[in-house]
Design a protein around this motif. Sequence first.
Motif, mmCIF file in Angstrom:
data_model
loop_
_atom_site.group_PDB
_atom_site.id
_atom_site.type_symbol
_atom_site.label_atom_id
_atom_site.label_comp_id
_atom_site.label_asym_id
_atom_site.label_seq_id
_atom_site.Cartn_x
_atom_site.Cartn_y
_atom_site.Cartn_z
ATOM 1 N N TRP A 32 0.823 -1.215 0.000
ATOM 2 C CA TRP A 32 0.000 0.000 0.000
ATOM 3 C C TRP A 32 0.854 1.262 0.000
ATOM 4 N N TRP A 33 2.033 1.164 -0.566
ATOM 5 C CA TRP A 33 2.934 2.314 -0.601
ATOM 6 C C TRP A 33 2.669 3.167 -1.843
ATOM 7 N N GLU A 38 6.351 7.178 -0.083
ATOM 8 C CA GLU A 38 6.327 5.711 -0.047
ATOM 9 C C GLU A 38 6.765 5.127 -1.391
ATOM 10 N N GLY A 64 -3.857 3.983 3.617
ATOM 11 C CA GLY A 64 -2.870 3.926 4.694
ATOM 12 C C GLY A 64 -3.110 2.754 5.630
ATOM 13 N N ALA A 65 -2.021 2.271 6.203
ATOM 14 C CA ALA A 65 -2.032 1.176 7.177
ATOM 15 C C ALA A 65 -2.557 -0.146 6.606
ATOM 16 N N GLN A 87 3.208 -6.915 1.669
ATOM 17 C CA GLN A 87 3.518 -6.054 2.807
ATOM 18 C C GLN A 87 2.514 -6.361 3.917
ATOM 19 N N LEU A 89 1.733 -6.413 8.429
ATOM 20 C CA LEU A 89 2.085 -5.898 9.747
ATOM 21 C C LEU A 89 1.694 -6.897 10.836
ATOM 22 N N HIS A 140 9.179 1.369 11.861
ATOM 23 C CA HIS A 140 8.561 2.681 11.972
ATOM 24 C C HIS A 140 8.147 2.856 13.418
ATOM 25 N N TRP A 188 -7.787 4.132 11.383
ATOM 26 C CA TRP A 188 -6.384 3.852 11.743
ATOM 27 C C TRP A 188 -5.656 5.125 12.153
ATOM 28 N N TRP A 247 -3.612 10.402 5.169
ATOM 29 C CA TRP A 247 -2.578 10.977 6.033
ATOM 30 C C TRP A 247 -1.608 11.896 5.289
ATOM 31 N N TRP A 267 6.623 7.603 8.648
ATOM 32 C CA TRP A 267 6.463 7.589 7.191
ATOM 33 C C TRP A 267 6.142 9.005 6.713
ATOM 34 N N ASN A 298 5.973 -0.123 14.716
ATOM 35 C CA ASN A 298 5.390 -1.033 13.727
ATOM 36 C C ASN A 298 6.438 -1.236 12.643
ATOM 37 N N ASP A 300 7.241 -2.799 8.756
ATOM 38 C CA ASP A 300 6.736 -3.386 7.513
ATOM 39 C C ASP A 300 7.525 -4.652 7.235
ATOM 40 N N LYS A 335 12.333 6.366 3.225
ATOM 41 C CA LYS A 335 11.010 6.029 3.755
ATOM 42 C C LYS A 335 10.658 6.762 5.043
ATOM 43 N N HIS A 375 -1.403 -0.117 14.118
ATOM 44 C CA HIS A 375 -0.650 -0.736 13.025
ATOM 45 C C HIS A 375 -0.349 -2.214 13.294
#
Length: 416
Positions: A32-33, A38, A64-65, A87, A89, A140, A188, A247, A267, A298, A300, A335, A375
């Motif tokens: 989700w970058w 990102e 995001g997230a 990706q 978490l 992060h 989030w 965000w 981020w 958190n 990635d 990043k 996250h």
Amino acid sequence: MRTITKLAAGAALIAMTAGAAKAAEQVEVLHWWTSGGEAAALNVLKENLQKQGVTWKDMPVAGGAGSAAMTALRARVTAGDPPTAVQLLGFDLRDWAEMGVAANLDDLAKKEGWDKVIPAALQNFSKYDGHWIAAPVNIHSTNWLWINKAALDKAGGKVPTNIDEFIALLDAFKAQGITALAHGGVPWQDGTLWEAVVLSTGGPDFYKKAVLDLDPAALSGDQMKKVFDTMSKLRTYFDQNFSGREWNLSTAMVIEGKAGAQEMGDWSKGEWLRANKKPGTDFVCIRFPGTQGSVLFNADQFMMFDVGGDAEKAQLKMASAVEDPAFQIAFNTVKGSVPARTDVSNEKFDDCGKKGMADLAEASSKGTLMGSLAHGYAQPAAIKEAMLDVITQHLNGQLTTEQALKRLPEAVKAAK
Ligand code: BGC
């Protein structure tokens, strides 16, 4: 005639072999970058792999997230066609591994000595049942505040060290005619702000009790009342259009001087750098007021899915590239995060990055390094979602503080 047929068959064979080789050297990556910062960081990885002859098939899912990304992943796995790498978490890694769809990276991890250089807090999630299933990319953390330097100077230049000073600074921003606090109203992000307020209000012990141990008394007591009261107060410093905003658009408001500050994970720094802004000159990064000494983390991680056969070779190349110390520097300096390895020099990192690395080491040694709820590193998805639901409803005025205090432990209990 026969020769022609033979030639044609030969050509077809060559084409097939080339096709197979090509397929073997491809990774399909779900992530989700999608913001500017990102995407710039992800490019570092894409280019690294391309240099090694690995083609990158991009599967970006904005949001995001990763909330939308998880829905997309479910569809792919259900169809029996998982991407090469995803990706992920925290607890989500465990949930997927439990379904038996993870690859086994043990041989590579052993060869490259991952056990010795990746912090235990990450290994808890990069391994399932004692086996490596994911390559951690970064660390992060969420308890940061990003401040526009010019607005801060105008307000007297002193950074806030507790919630009262923070409120005073927000009042000063308001008086400047700018949005005091840039915030995007999605669960989030609400949770990211809330967890920083929890940490600031009650310190690391309270965070542990309430968020990690889910102690009903901590979730409904006086300290938590203070947390929700602070959330209601902070809400008064948002602009009218905060609802649903991503965000990075809030970060842009602070970058452009339309807003004074943003509470967000690091981020956010990726966006500042992308806009050619310098820490200390254009912006100031501090721990969320009252949380210096603790880190809500958190990380990635690229979970590798069991794609078998030919695709595995490229998958291992990707996992190895991610853990390469030089890549860890190249990627994380763009990043905004810090390396997922403990043996990487901080030399190439800017002041915020150096601070991030020092804070992490300090928190890790003091026992104040704790997983982020918003996250996925504090609780499994069901409990996280249940808590975020209450937090968001309260922030949007659909629940009073009294109701939120009652609902929070109830929601947790029901989700367990
Ligand atoms: C991820 C970051 C990402 C952020 C916003 C977080 O959950 O860890 O890598 O930049 O979400 O999308």
